[in-house]
Write a protein that holds these residues in place. Structure first.
Motif, mmCIF file in Angstrom:
data_model
loop_
_atom_site.group_PDB
_atom_site.id
_atom_site.type_symbol
_atom_site.label_atom_id
_atom_site.label_comp_id
_atom_site.label_asym_id
_atom_site.label_seq_id
_atom_site.Cartn_x
_atom_site.Cartn_y
_atom_site.Cartn_z
ATOM 1 N N GLN A 226 77.282 37.613 20.861
ATOM 2 C CA GLN A 226 77.776 36.677 22.069
ATOM 3 C C GLN A 226 77.016 35.952 21.617
ATOM 4 N N VAL A 228 76.953 34.579 18.502
ATOM 5 C CA VAL A 228 77.339 33.857 17.468
ATOM 6 C C VAL A 228 79.082 33.386 18.001
ATOM 7 N N GLY A 229 79.411 34.092 18.636
ATOM 8 C CA GLY A 229 80.679 33.684 19.568
ATOM 9 C C GLY A 229 80.081 32.477 20.885
ATOM 10 N N TRP A 232 79.388 29.569 18.999
ATOM 11 C CA TRP A 232 80.689 28.445 18.539
ATOM 12 C C TRP A 232 81.619 27.566 19.714
ATOM 13 N N MET A 233 81.414 28.053 20.578
ATOM 14 C CA MET A 233 82.016 28.252 21.755
ATOM 15 C C MET A 233 81.253 26.492 22.592
ATOM 16 N N HIS A 237 83.325 22.720 22.628
ATOM 17 C CA HIS A 237 83.011 22.024 23.651
ATOM 18 C C HIS A 237 82.684 20.813 22.925
ATOM 19 N N MET A 262 91.081 22.714 19.434
ATOM 20 C CA MET A 262 89.963 23.565 19.785
ATOM 21 C C MET A 262 90.027 23.915 17.538
ATOM 22 N N PRO A 263 88.412 24.082 17.394
ATOM 23 C CA PRO A 263 88.241 24.222 16.104
ATOM 24 C C PRO A 263 89.166 25.808 15.774
ATOM 25 N N GLY A 264 89.634 25.905 14.649
ATOM 26 C CA GLY A 264 89.846 27.071 13.751
ATOM 27 C C GLY A 264 89.414 28.155 12.988
ATOM 28 N N LEU A 268 84.762 26.174 11.087
ATOM 29 C CA LEU A 268 83.551 27.013 11.585
ATOM 30 C C LEU A 268 82.217 26.159 10.491
#
Lengths: 339, 160
Positions: A226, A228-229, A232-233, A237, A262-264, A268
């Protein structure tokens, strides 16, 4: 015409749950004919692990293997009322409700076992593997399945439990504005390092390092996932996403992923994470919530890092290259420099 | 009146015969006519990768592929990767928590398996390129990249 490095920091006390009209969640637990248990909730698992955590909490409380618990969620026709999965409240509020319901069901199961083993229920313990044992005399035991069966067929008792956890509403003091959320707080701090090209306004080479205090990490892999993801979100934003690039005009709003940036996987940022565990006294087995806390701090930390790098205060999201470049030029203009 | 056309192809090695609607896309045929629900309907515009399948070993986005173009071809979906045992990629995705909501997972694994078939020893950049048609909203991609890397390492070390 240079690349500038910047570092930004954000620290946060994050309240779990909310305080509108009170914040209740309910859970129901019952045993099944095969000796396993069902936990019924209305809370939603949208991938964050609500089902896994409720299952762990119920199994731990009942004293049975995790495999013996099924969690039925997200149906408000059949489940008891829950305020929902938001405000990072799931683990804390629903977890506590599940504990209350599982304790009630466990008490009925142990009473039946006590009758069968001719002992007092307080002298019984569970081994977490589906057995109920007499303390100090492990040779005398009964399986949880047998206990649930005799409860029903012999003693006419329902091995089930109801649980609710409520944070009551706190009124605002009209004189001082003071209120208490009577909630628990999670904490975090994040450092963002990045580089800004003052010729293009581009932000790149973003690195995040963070520490999160999450109470007890009931499921450490889910917590890490959670964090990490979610970070990234948050970064997405901060730098990329907007539904209304030309707000207030809606003419140019995105209609597909090709026009919604959105970043792909190639964009990262590296992210070093430390998870600190300091069990919450009112949390289920000490658990708090990490939900939104992982996404929120990235935005101010990135804005601070950009300020540190090129001296412009970004007060609008997302912080695109175009906006940063305009801000750099505006600042240079004010300073009488046409650079 | 809608014209239905007979359409035959191989899906994961098994012959399939269906009646496809005029201009029906492959995703619709796979999900509604054949009943293979592993390719997902995401954006319907070829932008997200959730519907990814292979045709003769090459990845395509089935939502923007006309069904009639696969006549006689070999179509592969996630359902074809696991038999009695899961594909090592599926195992690695589970072990590495490379899924959260899971909606992108079938497309990700199809993309990764297609990559490994053409290049058994891809480096990190090649893995990133191979999954760059696939959008993931939950994981931040890193666990997915690491799961694929772990399978590369495992297969290089002499597994399967």
């Amino acid at each position: 015409m240079a690349i500038y490095k910047g570092r930004g920091v954000c620290a946060m006390n994050y309240p779990i749950g909310m305080n509108l009209g009170g914040d209740p969640s309910q859970a129901l637990v019952h045993s099944n004919p095969d000796g396993k248990f069902t936990v019924t909730l209305s809370s939603i698992d949208l991938g964050q692990g609500m089902k896994s955590v409720s299952r762990q909490v119920a199994a731990e409380t009942l004293g049975v293997p995790v495999a013996d618990v099924y969690v039925d969620t997200a149906d408000s026709d059949t489940g008891p009322q829950c305020m929902g999965s938001f405000a990072s409240r799931g683990t804390h509020r629903v977890g506590n409700a599940v504990i209350a319901a599982a304790k009630e069901a466990r008490a009925v199961m142990l009473e039946a076992a006590a009758e069968e083993l001719e002992v007092n229920a307080v002298d019984l313990e569970t081994d977490g593997l589906g057995n109920i044992l007499v303390k100090g005399a492990p040779g005398r035991s009964i399986t949880t399945q047998e206990a649930c069966n005799v409860a029903q067929f012999k003693y006419g008792q329902s091995v089930s439990g109801r649980g609710i956890f409520l944070i009551p509403m706190s009124d605002v003091d009209p004189d001082t504005g003071e209120m208490t959320t009577v909630s628990c707080f999670a904490h975090m701090a994040m450092i963002v390092d990045l580089e800004v090209d003052d010729e293009t306004g581009e932000v790149f080479n973003v690195r995040m390092n963070s520490a999160y205090e999450v109470g007890r990490a009931l499921n450490p892999k889910l917590v890490e996932q959670q964090l990490v993801g979610g970070a990234w979100m948050g970064l997405s934003h901060a730098l990329y996403e907007t539904t209304e690039p030309c707000y207030p005009s809606r003419d140019h709003r995105p209609y597909s992923f090709s026009s919604y940036p959105m970043p792909g996987p190639g964009d990262l940022a590296s992210h070093g994470i430390s998870i600190l565990e300091r069990p919450a006294p009112d949390g289920p087995f000490g658990g708090k919530g990490v939900g939104e806390m992982c996404a929120n701090p990235v935005l101010p930390a990135v804005a601070n890092a950009i300020y540190d790098a090129v001296g412009v205060e970004m007060d609008e999201l997302p912080m695109t290259a175009e906006k940063i470049l305009r801000a750099i030029r505006a600042k240079a203009g004010r300073a009488g420099d046409n650079g | 009146m809608m014209v239905k056309k007979p359409l035959e192809f191989r899906l994961n090695g098994t012959e399939v015969a269906v009646f496809a609607d005029e201009a029906e896309n492959l995703l619709s045929v796979l999900r509604a006519k054949v009943g293979d629900l592993t390719p997902k309907y995401g954006c319907g515009q070829g932008g997200c990768g959730a519907c990814m399948v292979t045709i003769d070993g090459r990845t395509v986005l089935s939502c923007i592929t006309l069904a009639e173009t696969v006549a006689g071809a070999d179509v592969g979906t996630l359902a074809g990767l696991s038999g009695e045992r899961l594909d090592p990629l599926q195992e690695a995705f589970m072990d590495g928590f490379a899924a959260q909501c899971g909606y992108c997972t079938p497309g990700m694994i199809v993309a990764a398996r297609a990559l490994l078939q053409h290049n058994p020893t891809p480096d990190r950049d090649q893995i990133i390129e191979a999954i760059s048609d696939n959008i993931c909203r939950c994981t931040g991609y890193e666990p997915i990249i690491e799961a694929i890397q772990s399978v590369v390492a495992q297969e290089r070390a002499g597994g399967s």
